[in-house]
Write a protein that holds these residues in place. Sequence first.
Motif, PDB file in Angstrom:
ATOM      1  N   ALA A  74     -62.918 -10.898  15.626  1.00  0.00           N
ATOM      2  CA  ALA A  74     -62.841  -9.460  15.384  1.00  0.00           C
ATOM      3  C   ALA A  74     -62.098  -9.158  14.089  1.00  0.00           C
ATOM      4  CB  ALA A  74     -62.158  -8.767  16.568  1.00  0.00           C
ATOM      5  N   ILE A  75     -61.005  -9.891  13.836  1.00  0.00           N
ATOM      6  CA  ILE A  75     -60.258  -9.697  12.590  1.00  0.00           C
ATOM      7  C   ILE A  75     -61.115 -10.088  11.389  1.00  0.00           C
ATOM      8  CG2 ILE A  75     -58.274 -10.507  11.252  1.00  0.00           C
ATOM      9  CD1 ILE A  75     -56.769 -10.835  13.901  1.00  0.00           C
ATOM     10  N   ALA A  76     -61.800 -11.228  11.514  1.00  0.00           N
ATOM     11  CA  ALA A  76     -62.619 -11.718  10.398  1.00  0.00           C
ATOM     12  C   ALA A  76     -63.747 -10.755  10.059  1.00  0.00           C
ATOM     13  CB  ALA A  76     -63.188 -13.095  10.748  1.00  0.00           C
ATOM     14  N   ILE A  77     -64.244 -10.022  11.046  1.00  0.00           N
ATOM     15  CA  ILE A  77     -65.315  -9.057  10.800  1.00  0.00           C
ATOM     16  C   ILE A  77     -64.746  -7.714  10.357  1.00  0.00           C
ATOM     17  CG2 ILE A  77     -67.195  -7.746  11.868  1.00  0.00           C
ATOM     18  CD1 ILE A  77     -67.671 -10.126  13.713  1.00  0.00           C
ATOM     19  N   ALA A  78     -63.675  -7.276  11.018  1.00  0.00           N
ATOM     20  CA  ALA A  78     -63.181  -5.917  10.830  1.00  0.00           C
ATOM     21  C   ALA A  78     -62.544  -5.690   9.466  1.00  0.00           C
ATOM     22  CB  ALA A  78     -62.179  -5.582  11.939  1.00  0.00           C
ATOM     23  N   LEU A  79     -61.733  -6.626   8.991  1.00  0.00           N
ATOM     24  CA  LEU A  79     -61.014  -6.393   7.742  1.00  0.00           C
ATOM     25  C   LEU A  79     -61.949  -6.292   6.528  1.00  0.00           C
ATOM     26  CD1 LEU A  79     -57.768  -8.527   8.197  1.00  0.00           C
ATOM     27  CD2 LEU A  79     -58.231  -6.156   8.812  1.00  0.00           C
ATOM     28  N   PRO A  80     -62.880  -7.238   6.329  1.00  0.00           N
ATOM     29  CA  PRO A  80     -63.817  -7.052   5.214  1.00  0.00           C
ATOM     30  C   PRO A  80     -64.685  -5.804   5.362  1.00  0.00           C
ATOM     31  CG  PRO A  80     -63.861  -9.321   5.999  1.00  0.00           C
ATOM     32  CD  PRO A  80     -63.088  -8.533   7.001  1.00  0.00           C
ATOM     33  N   LEU A  81     -65.070  -5.491   6.607  1.00  0.00           N
ATOM     34  CA  LEU A  81     -65.883  -4.297   6.822  1.00  0.00           C
ATOM     35  C   LEU A  81     -65.102  -3.041   6.479  1.00  0.00           C
ATOM     36  CD1 LEU A  81     -68.517  -3.052   7.800  1.00  0.00           C
ATOM     37  CD2 LEU A  81     -67.643  -3.172  10.142  1.00  0.00           C
ATOM     38  N   ALA A  82     -63.815  -2.994   6.831  1.00  0.00           N
ATOM     39  CA  ALA A  82     -62.994  -1.833   6.498  1.00  0.00           C
ATOM     40  C   ALA A  82     -62.856  -1.671   4.990  1.00  0.00           C
ATOM     41  CB  ALA A  82     -61.613  -1.977   7.144  1.00  0.00           C
ATOM     42  N   ILE A  83     -62.715  -2.787   4.279  1.00  0.00           N
ATOM     43  CA  ILE A  83     -62.655  -2.722   2.808  1.00  0.00           C
ATOM     44  C   ILE A  83     -63.963  -2.186   2.249  1.00  0.00           C
ATOM     45  CG2 ILE A  83     -62.484  -4.118   0.711  1.00  0.00           C
ATOM     46  CD1 ILE A  83     -60.550  -5.949   2.224  1.00  0.00           C
ATOM     47  N   GLY A  84     -65.075  -2.658   2.813  1.00  0.00           N
ATOM     48  CA  GLY A  84     -66.375  -2.161   2.361  1.00  0.00           C
ATOM     49  C   GLY A  84     -66.552  -0.677   2.638  1.00  0.00           C
ATOM     50  N   VAL A 138     -61.185  -1.946  12.646  1.00  0.00           N
ATOM     51  CA  VAL A 138     -61.964  -1.347  11.554  1.00  0.00           C
ATOM     52  C   VAL A 138     -61.435   0.035  11.218  1.00  0.00           C
ATOM     53  CG1 VAL A 138     -64.242  -0.514  10.862  1.00  0.00           C
ATOM     54  CG2 VAL A 138     -64.041  -2.661  12.097  1.00  0.00           C
ATOM     55  N   VAL A 139     -61.292   0.883  12.222  1.00  0.00           N
ATOM     56  CA  VAL A 139     -60.920   2.276  11.994  1.00  0.00           C
ATOM     57  C   VAL A 139     -59.509   2.380  11.414  1.00  0.00           C
ATOM     58  CG1 VAL A 139     -60.481   4.480  13.130  1.00  0.00           C
ATOM     59  CG2 VAL A 139     -62.461   3.114  13.787  1.00  0.00           C
ATOM     60  N   SER A 140     -58.566   1.658  11.981  1.00  0.00           N
ATOM     61  CA  SER A 140     -57.185   1.764  11.522  1.00  0.00           C
ATOM     62  C   SER A 140     -57.012   1.168  10.128  1.00  0.00           C
ATOM     63  CB  SER A 140     -56.255   1.061  12.516  1.00  0.00           C
ATOM     64  OG  SER A 140     -54.907   1.296  12.197  1.00  0.00           O
ATOM     65  N   THR A 141     -57.663   0.035   9.862  1.00  0.00           N
ATOM     66  CA  THR A 141     -57.555  -0.574   8.533  1.00  0.00           C
ATOM     67  C   THR A 141     -58.187   0.317   7.476  1.00  0.00           C
ATOM     68  OG1 THR A 141     -57.622  -2.794   9.508  1.00  0.00           O
ATOM     69  CG2 THR A 141     -58.087  -2.610   7.157  1.00  0.00           C
ATOM     70  N   ALA A 142     -59.338   0.884   7.770  1.00  0.00           N
ATOM     71  CA  ALA A 142     -59.982   1.796   6.819  1.00  0.00           C
ATOM     72  C   ALA A 142     -59.111   3.022   6.567  1.00  0.00           C
ATOM     73  CB  ALA A 142     -61.357   2.212   7.348  1.00  0.00           C
ATOM     74  N   ALA A 143     -58.477   3.543   7.612  1.00  0.00           N
ATOM     75  CA  ALA A 143     -57.580   4.686   7.433  1.00  0.00           C
ATOM     76  C   ALA A 143     -56.380   4.305   6.567  1.00  0.00           C
ATOM     77  CB  ALA A 143     -57.100   5.192   8.798  1.00  0.00           C
ATOM     78  N   GLY A 144     -55.848   3.099   6.773  1.00  0.00           N
ATOM     79  CA  GLY A 144     -54.730   2.657   5.957  1.00  0.00           C
ATOM     80  C   GLY A 144     -55.105   2.469   4.494  1.00  0.00           C
ATOM     81  N   LEU A 145     -56.263   1.878   4.260  1.00  0.00           N
ATOM     82  CA  LEU A 145     -56.713   1.673   2.876  1.00  0.00           C
ATOM     83  C   LEU A 145     -56.978   2.998   2.166  1.00  0.00           C
ATOM     84  CD1 LEU A 145     -59.196  -1.296   3.459  1.00  0.00           C
ATOM     85  CD2 LEU A 145     -56.971  -1.417   2.345  1.00  0.00           C
ATOM     86  N   ALA A 146     -57.362   4.017   2.939  1.00  0.00           N
ATOM     87  CA  ALA A 146     -57.644   5.329   2.349  1.00  0.00           C
ATOM     88  C   ALA A 146     -56.406   6.214   2.261  1.00  0.00           C
ATOM     89  CB  ALA A 146     -58.723   6.036   3.166  1.00  0.00           C
ATOM     90  N   SER A 147     -55.257   5.728   2.753  1.00  0.00           N
ATOM     91  CA  SER A 147     -54.051   6.560   2.792  1.00  0.00           C
ATOM     92  C   SER A 147     -53.249   6.523   1.505  1.00  0.00           C
ATOM     93  CB  SER A 147     -53.155   6.107   3.950  1.00  0.00           C
ATOM     94  OG  SER A 147     -52.622   4.809   3.702  1.00  0.00           O
TER      95      SER A 147
END
Length: 257
Positions: A74-84, A138-147
């Motif tokens: 889940a981590i391996a999929i979620a983190l790159p997807l959140a960056i994308g 995915v959701v939390s990492t994307a929110a953090g990257l956009a913060s």
Amino acid sequence: MNALKTFAGRHASLLSFVLVLLAWEIACRVLALPVFVLPAPSAIVSAAVQAGGGRWLEHLGATLQVAVAGYLVAIAIALPLAIGLTHSPLLARTVMPWLVVVQSTPIVAIAPIIVVTLGAGNLPRIVITTLIAFFPLVVSTAAGLASVPPEMIELSRSLRAPRLREYTQIRLPFAIPFIFSALKVAITLAVIGAVVAEFVAAEKGLGYLILFATSSFKVPLAFASLAILVCCSLLLYALIVWLQRRLFPWSLGSATH
């Protein structure tokens, strides 16, 4: 008296837990509740001891293997997807609705389909665990990257900093608290996912043991399995907290120091 109040204040959670166990034990004895309805804590401990350490290690190892594997996938999929998703608004508009659909679909309902499609073994159980655990990541990492404050991104681009440096030196540090918050949630969901998968198809594991014990009316054994699952989730959660304190203490905020 002050020392007693201080002790009670520091150990309020532990004391309340002990009091609940005592009340539970007394209620079961006074009301003479059948053990298959609600076993007393003493009966649960006795069932756990009778099962033996080897049996517990076998089932706990099977559950942890699936939970940790699904968590890492889940981590391996979620983190790159959140960056994308952060990098491309078009990708975000395309993928996010599908992520919501996947999250909204009851995993318990599609778990048998996954097992039939992927066959026996750990693969379908890992897939089920991954599906349950990856959405908050995915959701939390994307929110953090956009913060990140927009002026910092504008400054970085005005200095012609590479996009890779923008993420590694600006966006990811801002996202660390968000990522660890999601990691804490996801690790408990991974354990839940492993148990759900074992309910559907498994020959060992704590989820399988709970299913077997309840079908055989061995309710104390089922409660003992549940207690071990709770302890396992708490320990894994504590491990993530320890890693955050060890690696990124600044991300915890001043209130936690």
